[in-house]
Design a protein around this motif. Sequence first.
Motif, mmCIF file in Angstrom:
data_model
loop_
_atom_site.group_PDB
_atom_site.id
_atom_site.type_symbol
_atom_site.label_atom_id
_atom_site.label_comp_id
_atom_site.label_asym_id
_atom_site.label_seq_id
_atom_site.Cartn_x
_atom_site.Cartn_y
_atom_site.Cartn_z
ATOM 1 N N PHE A 79 0.803 -1.219 0.000
ATOM 2 C CA PHE A 79 0.000 0.000 0.000
ATOM 3 C C PHE A 79 0.841 1.276 0.000
ATOM 4 O O PHE A 79 0.345 2.354 -0.319
ATOM 5 C CB PHE A 79 -0.935 0.026 1.217
ATOM 6 N N GLY A 80 2.085 1.172 0.407
ATOM 7 C CA GLY A 80 2.928 2.363 0.493
ATOM 8 C C GLY A 80 3.987 2.192 1.558
ATOM 9 O O GLY A 80 4.551 1.107 1.708
ATOM 10 N N VAL A 81 4.222 3.253 2.315
ATOM 11 C CA VAL A 81 5.284 3.240 3.324
ATOM 12 C C VAL A 81 4.717 3.661 4.668
ATOM 13 O O VAL A 81 3.713 4.369 4.755
ATOM 14 C CB VAL A 81 6.442 4.175 2.932
ATOM 15 N N THR A 82 5.391 3.226 5.728
ATOM 16 C CA THR A 82 4.987 3.608 7.074
ATOM 17 C C THR A 82 6.195 3.526 7.993
ATOM 18 O O THR A 82 7.218 2.923 7.653
ATOM 19 C CB THR A 82 3.847 2.699 7.595
ATOM 20 N N GLY A 83 6.052 4.126 9.158
ATOM 21 C CA GLY A 83 7.124 4.101 10.144
ATOM 22 C C GLY A 83 6.930 5.231 11.130
ATOM 23 O O GLY A 83 6.398 6.298 10.784
ATOM 24 N N SER A 84 7.353 5.020 12.359
ATOM 25 C CA SER A 84 7.187 6.050 13.385
ATOM 26 C C SER A 84 7.943 7.320 13.026
ATOM 27 O O SER A 84 7.535 8.423 13.412
ATOM 28 C CB SER A 84 7.656 5.522 14.744
ATOM 29 N N SER A 85 9.038 7.189 12.283
ATOM 30 C CA SER A 85 9.797 8.381 11.902
ATOM 31 C C SER A 85 9.021 9.246 10.900
ATOM 32 O O SER A 85 9.141 10.478 10.913
ATOM 33 C CB SER A 85 11.158 7.986 11.321
ATOM 34 N N ILE A 86 8.215 8.619 10.038
ATOM 35 C CA ILE A 86 7.351 9.389 9.145
ATOM 36 C C ILE A 86 6.295 10.124 9.966
ATOM 37 O O ILE A 86 6.043 11.327 9.761
ATOM 38 C CB ILE A 86 6.686 8.494 8.088
ATOM 39 N N ASN A 87 5.686 9.414 10.922
ATOM 40 C CA ASN A 87 4.689 10.055 11.779
ATOM 41 C C ASN A 87 5.276 11.272 12.486
ATOM 42 O O ASN A 87 4.657 12.345 12.552
ATOM 43 C CB ASN A 87 4.165 9.071 12.826
ATOM 44 N N ARG A 88 6.478 11.116 13.023
ATOM 45 C CA ARG A 88 7.104 12.214 13.760
ATOM 46 C C ARG A 88 7.374 13.402 12.843
ATOM 47 O O ARG A 88 7.197 14.556 13.243
ATOM 48 C CB ARG A 88 8.408 11.728 14.401
ATOM 49 N N THR A 89 7.773 13.134 11.610
ATOM 50 C CA THR A 89 8.042 14.229 10.677
ATOM 51 C C THR A 89 6.775 15.026 10.404
ATOM 52 O O THR A 89 6.798 16.270 10.379
ATOM 53 C CB THR A 89 8.618 13.685 9.355
ATOM 54 N N PHE A 90 5.660 14.337 10.202
ATOM 55 C CA PHE A 90 4.399 15.040 9.983
ATOM 56 C C PHE A 90 3.953 15.791 11.234
ATOM 57 O O PHE A 90 3.351 16.869 11.133
ATOM 58 C CB PHE A 90 3.315 14.058 9.530
ATOM 59 N N ARG A 91 4.234 15.244 12.408
ATOM 60 C CA ARG A 91 3.821 15.923 13.641
ATOM 61 C C ARG A 91 4.575 17.242 13.825
ATOM 62 O O ARG A 91 3.982 18.251 14.224
ATOM 63 C CB ARG A 91 4.042 15.024 14.854
ATOM 64 N N ILE A 92 5.867 17.268 13.559
ATOM 65 C CA ILE A 92 6.592 18.533 13.730
ATOM 66 C C ILE A 92 6.218 19.512 12.611
ATOM 67 O O ILE A 92 6.180 20.722 12.830
ATOM 68 C CB ILE A 92 8.120 18.331 13.813
ATOM 69 N N LEU A 93 5.920 19.002 11.432
ATOM 70 C CA LEU A 93 5.513 19.869 10.325
ATOM 71 C C LEU A 93 4.207 20.586 10.636
ATOM 72 O O LEU A 93 4.041 21.776 10.333
ATOM 73 C CB LEU A 93 5.341 19.039 9.052
ATOM 74 N N ASN A 94 3.261 19.875 11.256
ATOM 75 C CA ASN A 94 1.907 20.386 11.451
ATOM 76 C C ASN A 94 1.638 20.907 12.854
ATOM 77 O O ASN A 94 0.486 21.199 13.188
ATOM 78 C CB ASN A 94 0.892 19.288 11.105
ATOM 79 N N ASP A 95 2.658 21.046 13.662
ATOM 80 C CA ASP A 95 2.477 21.563 15.010
ATOM 81 C C ASP A 95 2.027 23.029 14.968
ATOM 82 O O ASP A 95 2.524 23.829 14.179
ATOM 83 C CB ASP A 95 3.785 21.448 15.789
ATOM 84 N N ASP A 96 1.064 23.385 15.825
ATOM 85 C CA ASP A 96 0.501 24.743 15.820
ATOM 86 C C ASP A 96 1.539 25.806 16.141
ATOM 87 O O ASP A 96 1.509 26.902 15.572
ATOM 88 C CB ASP A 96 -0.655 24.835 16.819
ATOM 89 N N THR A 97 2.465 25.504 17.047
ATOM 90 C CA THR A 97 3.490 26.491 17.400
ATOM 91 C C THR A 97 4.435 26.740 16.234
ATOM 92 O O THR A 97 4.835 27.878 15.961
ATOM 93 C CB THR A 97 4.282 26.019 18.635
ATOM 94 N N VAL A 98 4.790 25.678 15.535
ATOM 95 C CA VAL A 98 5.630 25.821 14.338
ATOM 96 C C VAL A 98 4.902 26.640 13.281
ATOM 97 O O VAL A 98 5.472 27.562 12.678
ATOM 98 C CB VAL A 98 6.009 24.434 13.787
ATOM 99 N N LYS A 99 3.628 26.333 13.064
ATOM 100 C CA LYS A 99 2.849 27.081 12.082
ATOM 101 C C LYS A 99 2.759 28.556 12.453
ATOM 102 O O LYS A 99 2.894 29.440 11.596
ATOM 103 C CB LYS A 99 1.441 26.499 11.973
ATOM 104 N N ALA A 100 2.536 28.833 13.744
ATOM 105 C CA ALA A 100 2.406 30.214 14.185
ATOM 106 C C ALA A 100 3.692 30.988 13.994
ATOM 107 O O ALA A 100 3.671 32.160 13.578
ATOM 108 C CB ALA A 100 1.975 30.247 15.653
#
Length: 199
Positions: free
Chosen positions: A125-146
């Motif tokens: 189906f594609g790719v997965t891994g906790s490191s991918i999840n973590r990358t998306f979490r820091i990308l989409n964090d509200d403080t980072v966005k602000a």
Amino acid sequence: MFPPVFPAEPHLTATHYTIVVADIVAFGDRSRNNANQVRTRRGLYQALVDAFGAVGVPWHECRVEDRGDGVLILVPANVAKALFIDWLPGALADALRAHNRSHPPEEEIRLRLALHAGEIYQDEFGVTGSSINRTFRILNDDTVKARFAESAGVLAIIGSMWFYDEVIWNSDLSRARSYVRVEVDNKETKTCAWVRIVG
């Protein structure tokens, strides 16, 4: 209707990649119609391909997965990680500015780009891994966005704690002291990220 039949699960093995995730700011804003979004997406991919080529990252060797308003890029481990913080920020900011100069405001791009690395699993189906999840979490964090929203920059480079400690801090050309530490608390992820605004 019968359920799909999957082959027997193979032995799971992981491969190390540099993880690059890019996201267009305000892609779904009402000022952008469907045609604007298509041209904005084309501009994003053109900017990424041009910037990767300019700094010596082989785009054709990367695994690229579209995310609608962004893209997940997995770069083979043999490509030097320092390229992504020594040379890519300037090249990508230049490419984004070139796009923005030739397009109306509703097709302009401001981009958040997160960097991490880790072990990635691939299935049918594609790719997965906790490191991918973590990358998306820091990308989409509200403080980072602000922090990015408060700036006039065209590009935000967001390094994970690992990427900062292992790559950014140890490179003479990375401008490590221009990165600002941001505390991240997004879904199940509590960590810190390091943010540099470019352009």
